[in-house]
Structure formats: C-alpha cells, structure tokens
Design an enzyme around this catalytic site. Sequence first.
Site, PDB file in Angstrom:
ATOM      1  N   ASP A   8      -5.658  -0.312  -1.873  1.00 40.46           N
ATOM      2  CA  ASP A   8      -6.420  -1.173  -2.780  1.00 40.46           C
ATOM      3  C   ASP A   8      -7.638  -1.802  -2.130  1.00 40.46           C
ATOM      4  O   ASP A   8      -7.805  -1.762  -0.921  1.00 40.46           O
ATOM      5  CB  ASP A   8      -5.528  -2.298  -3.303  1.00 40.46           C
ATOM      6  N   GLY A  57       0.776  -1.233   0.000  1.00 45.46           N
ATOM      7  CA  GLY A  57       0.000   0.000   0.000  1.00 45.46           C
ATOM      8  C   GLY A  57       0.804   1.277   0.000  1.00 45.46           C
ATOM      9  O   GLY A  57       0.385   2.279  -0.561  1.00 45.46           O
ATOM     10  N   VAL A  99     -11.074   3.383   1.903  1.00 44.47           N
ATOM     11  CA  VAL A  99     -10.423   4.258   0.938  1.00 44.47           C
ATOM     12  C   VAL A  99      -9.528   3.470  -0.011  1.00 44.47           C
ATOM     13  O   VAL A  99      -8.928   2.460   0.382  1.00 44.47           O
ATOM     14  CB  VAL A  99      -9.625   5.382   1.627  1.00 44.47           C
ATOM     15  N   ARG A 110      -5.140   0.528  -6.834  1.00 43.07           N
ATOM     16  CA  ARG A 110      -3.869   1.104  -6.361  1.00 43.07           C
ATOM     17  C   ARG A 110      -3.370   2.200  -7.298  1.00 43.07           C
ATOM     18  O   ARG A 110      -2.690   3.116  -6.881  1.00 43.07           O
ATOM     19  CB  ARG A 110      -2.782   0.042  -6.277  1.00 43.07           C
ATOM     20  N   ASP A 157      -4.772   2.956  10.569  1.00 46.34           N
ATOM     21  CA  ASP A 157      -6.178   2.684  10.857  1.00 46.34           C
ATOM     22  C   ASP A 157      -6.270   2.244  12.319  1.00 46.34           C
ATOM     23  O   ASP A 157      -6.237   3.069  13.218  1.00 46.34           O
ATOM     24  CB  ASP A 157      -6.652   1.604   9.872  1.00 46.34           C
TER      25      ASP A 157
END
Length: 175
Positions: free
Chosen positions: A155, A41, A149, A161, A99
């Site tokens: 992704d 990510g 998101v 992505r 997160d």
Amino acid sequence: MELGDVLVSESEIAQAVEEVAGRIRKDYDLSNLVLVGVMDGAVCFLADLMRSLAGPAAVTTVRMSSYEGMESGEMSVDWLPPRELIEGRDVLIVEDIVDTGATCAALAQKLGELRAASVKICALLNKPSRRAHDIEPAYCGFDVPDVFVVGYGLDYRGAYRNLRDVHALDGGASS
C-alpha cells in the site's frame, strides 16, 4: 501519486505462488512448519500461499511496521505469536517485499528468541538494491527495481492494497 506501470501481473503472481509453494512442499515437513505472515502487506500473498501448500502447516501473523508514507522509519513490533506455536518448529516468515531487510532481520531475531528450529524468509518481491541488512529470502517470486510498489497487499498510506497486479507508484522514490 498516480499508478504507474504494472511490474508484475496477476497471472505472473499466481504462477509464482504455485512455484514457491511447490519448493516449500519439497523442502519442509508441513506438519512442523509455521507460516508467519507480516501484516498488513503480506495478507494477499499469505492467503494464496497457504492455500497452495494444501497441507497441515500452521499459520499465524505478526504486526510490524517500518514505513511512514514512502520512507523507511523506525521499526515497531506490535504483536508476536506465542512461544508454544514457534518453539521447536520450522518457521517461514512470509513477507510482501524484502527491501532494506530491517523487518525480516528484527523478526528473525525475535523468532529465534522464541526457539524456532529454523527461520527462513519467503517474499513475493525482493528489492536487493536497497538491502541494508544481511538478509536474503530463501523463497522469492520476483526481484523488483528501486521504485515504490503497490498492489497485491502493498500500500501507500492504506490505499492500493486491493489491486490484483503490482504497480510502480509514480512520484514514489522506493518502497
């Protein structure tokens, strides 16, 4: 799943990367800094950030995962950098999004075990509403709401992505 609203535009991301890089340059001796990008990510953010630093910082990546589809799952560590690269150096974990904080908490612990001089977090996105661990990014581009998101490296099951903006994903609870 469908793409929802743009939460952060490409131009806003570019500006934030420059601002974060400027703060990092002020705070660190780049010759003693190691950027540790959490793949997959953080790939876009890591690439833009390291170019914006324009200094001798070392760069490496780790593979960790905590998501399966749209749900946070069990943490797995697939690869860590060698102790020789980390020991005695300042380490900046480069993340796409913080997160729950599980990934960063686990990685910070592992990097501490490799005897990093210091470990801090740099994230493009921060979602404090979902925090389950006592982790806060020292450097952050944007706070985002509790929605799933995608884009700019983030992704959904390998898709999205490549988007230049960060979007909400309609039908997604959170990421």
